[in-house]
Design an enzyme around this catalytic site. Structure first.
Site: not given
Length: 178
Positions: A119, A62, A72
């Site tokens: 990811h 994603h 992230k």
């Protein structure tokens, strides 16, 4: 905390420096000052958790597109996962390169994922929990993905997925999606 560089530009594994004593250990997991000094994002607007009941659960790959690209911080707080990122930044020296690392409740490592990377992960044991801190809110209209088994990346997963949802299984190959 040690910021260990990886083969993908801007991706770091954060390894806790454990101060041990008779009680166990204490370790800093991240520091805004250290991140800013290293030129990394330290502003988190959202945290999420992924609970995965079965070994072999695959989630990914994603990412979000402009104007909602996100950084992230990813860690595994229970169980174990093989966590993977793919560099989708066309101007990056590591474009289309992937990196994978085992994140576990025991090793307490965290993965720093900059903007522009896909990811995902596969669980290595039952009842694995993955926690995320994100620099951008989730925007469904900006959500994208690439197929976990796309030959353009040749990711060496430790196992075939036992569970994968239809959306993640049906992403187009990267070259077709570009």
């Amino acid at each position: 905390m040690v910021l260990a560089e990886t083969c993908v530009e801007g991706v770091f594994v954060l390894e806790p420096e454990k101060a041990r004593d008779e009680r166990g250990y204490f370790a800093r997991m991240w520091s805004a000052d250290e991140f800013e000094h290293a030129g990394l994002c330290s502003a988190w607007v959202q945290s999420s958790v992924s609970f995965n009941t079965r070994r072999g659960t695959l989630r990914g790959m994603h990412y979000q597109v402009e104007p909602h690209r996100e950084v992230k911080l990813v860690s595994c707080t229970a169980g174990a996962v093989f966590d993977v990122v793919i560099d989708l930044r066309a101007d990056s020296p590591s474009y289309r390169r992937w990196f994978g690392v085992e994140l576990t409740a025991d090793n307490r490592c965290t993965l720093y994922v900059p903007e522009g990377l896909a990811h995902g992960f596969i669980t290595l044991v039952d009842d694995s929990v993955v926690e995320y801190h994100m620099s951008e809110y989730y925007h469904p209209d900006a959500a994208r993905g690439v197929r976990w088994s796309d030959p353009a990346f040749a990711i060496q997963w430790p196992a075939e997925p036992a569970i994968i949802n239809e959306r993640d299984a049906s992403y187009a190959d990267f070259m077709d999606a570009s």
